[in-house]
Design a protein around this motif. Sequence first.
Motif, mmCIF file in Angstrom:
data_model
loop_
_atom_site.group_PDB
_atom_site.id
_atom_site.type_symbol
_atom_site.label_atom_id
_atom_site.label_comp_id
_atom_site.label_asym_id
_atom_site.label_seq_id
_atom_site.Cartn_x
_atom_site.Cartn_y
_atom_site.Cartn_z
ATOM 1 N N UNK A 122 0.864 -1.186 0.000
ATOM 2 C CA UNK A 122 0.000 0.000 0.000
ATOM 3 C C UNK A 122 0.898 1.232 0.000
ATOM 4 N N UNK A 123 1.084 1.817 -1.162
ATOM 5 C CA UNK A 123 2.044 2.907 -1.353
ATOM 6 C C UNK A 123 1.445 4.229 -0.880
ATOM 7 N N UNK A 124 2.210 4.978 -0.100
ATOM 8 C CA UNK A 124 1.725 6.296 0.319
ATOM 9 C C UNK A 124 1.480 7.144 -0.919
ATOM 10 N N UNK A 125 0.336 7.854 -0.927
ATOM 11 C CA UNK A 125 -0.109 8.453 -2.184
ATOM 12 C C UNK A 125 -1.072 9.598 -1.907
ATOM 13 N N UNK A 126 -1.180 10.492 -2.901
ATOM 14 C CA UNK A 126 -2.127 11.610 -2.842
ATOM 15 C C UNK A 126 -2.922 11.625 -4.136
ATOM 16 N N UNK A 127 -4.236 11.736 -4.029
ATOM 17 C CA UNK A 127 -5.119 11.827 -5.186
ATOM 18 C C UNK A 127 -5.994 13.074 -5.021
ATOM 19 N N UNK A 128 -6.968 13.214 -5.904
ATOM 20 C CA UNK A 128 -7.832 14.399 -5.916
ATOM 21 C C UNK A 128 -9.283 13.976 -5.743
ATOM 22 N N UNK A 129 -10.008 14.727 -4.932
ATOM 23 C CA UNK A 129 -11.465 14.627 -4.895
ATOM 24 C C UNK A 129 -12.020 15.883 -5.549
ATOM 25 N N UNK A 130 -12.890 15.724 -6.528
ATOM 26 C CA UNK A 130 -13.488 16.856 -7.230
ATOM 27 C C UNK A 130 -15.010 16.733 -7.158
ATOM 28 N N UNK A 131 -15.682 17.843 -6.889
ATOM 29 C CA UNK A 131 -17.136 17.828 -6.829
ATOM 30 C C UNK A 131 -17.689 18.144 -8.212
ATOM 31 N N UNK A 132 -18.454 17.210 -8.764
ATOM 32 C CA UNK A 132 -18.941 17.366 -10.139
ATOM 33 C C UNK A 132 -20.317 18.015 -10.219
ATOM 34 N N UNK A 133 -20.767 18.591 -9.104
ATOM 35 C CA UNK A 133 -22.093 19.197 -9.058
ATOM 36 C C UNK A 133 -23.116 18.313 -8.383
ATOM 37 N N UNK B 99 -21.731 15.043 -6.603
ATOM 38 C CA UNK B 99 -21.047 14.260 -5.586
ATOM 39 C C UNK B 99 -19.549 14.515 -5.692
ATOM 40 N N UNK B 100 -18.832 14.119 -4.636
ATOM 41 C CA UNK B 100 -17.377 14.128 -4.693
ATOM 42 C C UNK B 100 -16.914 12.897 -5.464
ATOM 43 N N UNK B 101 -16.096 13.120 -6.481
ATOM 44 C CA UNK B 101 -15.572 12.047 -7.315
ATOM 45 C C UNK B 101 -14.056 11.956 -7.114
ATOM 46 N N UNK B 102 -13.555 10.754 -6.924
ATOM 47 C CA UNK B 102 -12.120 10.564 -6.688
ATOM 48 C C UNK B 102 -11.386 10.395 -8.020
ATOM 49 N N UNK B 103 -10.262 11.076 -8.160
ATOM 50 C CA UNK B 103 -9.513 11.105 -9.410
ATOM 51 C C UNK B 103 -8.055 10.773 -9.130
ATOM 52 N N UNK B 104 -7.471 9.930 -9.971
ATOM 53 C CA UNK B 104 -6.048 9.565 -9.894
ATOM 54 C C UNK B 104 -5.307 10.330 -10.998
ATOM 55 N N UNK C 245 -9.683 5.930 -13.848
ATOM 56 C CA UNK C 245 -8.838 6.851 -13.091
ATOM 57 C C UNK C 245 -9.523 8.190 -12.850
ATOM 58 N N UNK C 246 -10.594 8.485 -13.589
ATOM 59 C CA UNK C 246 -11.336 9.729 -13.389
ATOM 60 C C UNK C 246 -12.546 9.539 -12.484
ATOM 61 N N UNK C 247 -12.744 8.326 -11.995
ATOM 62 C CA UNK C 247 -13.839 8.038 -11.062
ATOM 63 C C UNK C 247 -13.475 6.777 -10.279
#
Length: 277
Positions: free
Chosen positions: A105-116, A118-123, A134-136
Amino acid sequence: MSGDVSGDLAGVCAAARNVIAHYRADLGELTAAQRGEVDSRWLEDVLEVDARRTPGPLTEPRPVQHRVAGCCRDHSVFVVGALRGRGTPARTTVGFAHYLTPGWAVDHVVVDVHDGYRWRRVEPGLGAHGDFDVLDVPTGDGAPFETAARAWLRWRSGTSDLSTYGVRSRPDLSGPSFVGAYVVFQVAHRYGDELLLWDGWGAVADPLAHTALLDEVASLLVRADAGEEGAEDELFARYRRDERLRPGDRVLTHSPFGAPSRVTELGGEGRRVRAEG
């Protein structure tokens, strides 16, 4: 900046990878100048380095060796900055990727973006992955990216030993203490204090001395991610009042290359902008 990259999310992520190269995975042996680049704390610092080296649009292809030396945090900060610049709520999220190194489990940072909706997780660090979008990126139990809060709570419940969480080549940067520190990073990044992953302050210095605090914060993070009413407000209030969680005017900056640690004065540079959505 937002006008310099493609309007769609995939284009923004591609621009981040075009400007920033991972200092370990992409660049190999770094020059002295490149070692300094990994401490580019804020997005404007990264863009300044890039502009000096490669004038022109951020989407113009750069050879790998001409890209700014950084890491997953920098890819994510780039994307968040571009999205916020066009009014889209976005935040960096700190945790561990189960898809980068088999069995780790590699230490990592991703993005959460609100698409209007819900919050969607992005790599942002990957152009594609065979097992998920990777966009959801899927979230919740068993997800390919596990937040620090979820990892911590599983350890505290006795369902995970965390021995394979962190930096595989550095036993001192793996395990429960490391994950506990990342819980603090997760809440700080959530509210705009997107500090370097080798910065230290408050409970980051000795996470296992603050297990009760981390239990509370990790629970609030998971509940807030699930949309539980009141959890986000409670978490934000706790962050604002507790100096063990919130970096002040200075942090202790360590070095991923073993150089002596140093005190960094943040002054008015701290980004404390609540990501609404």
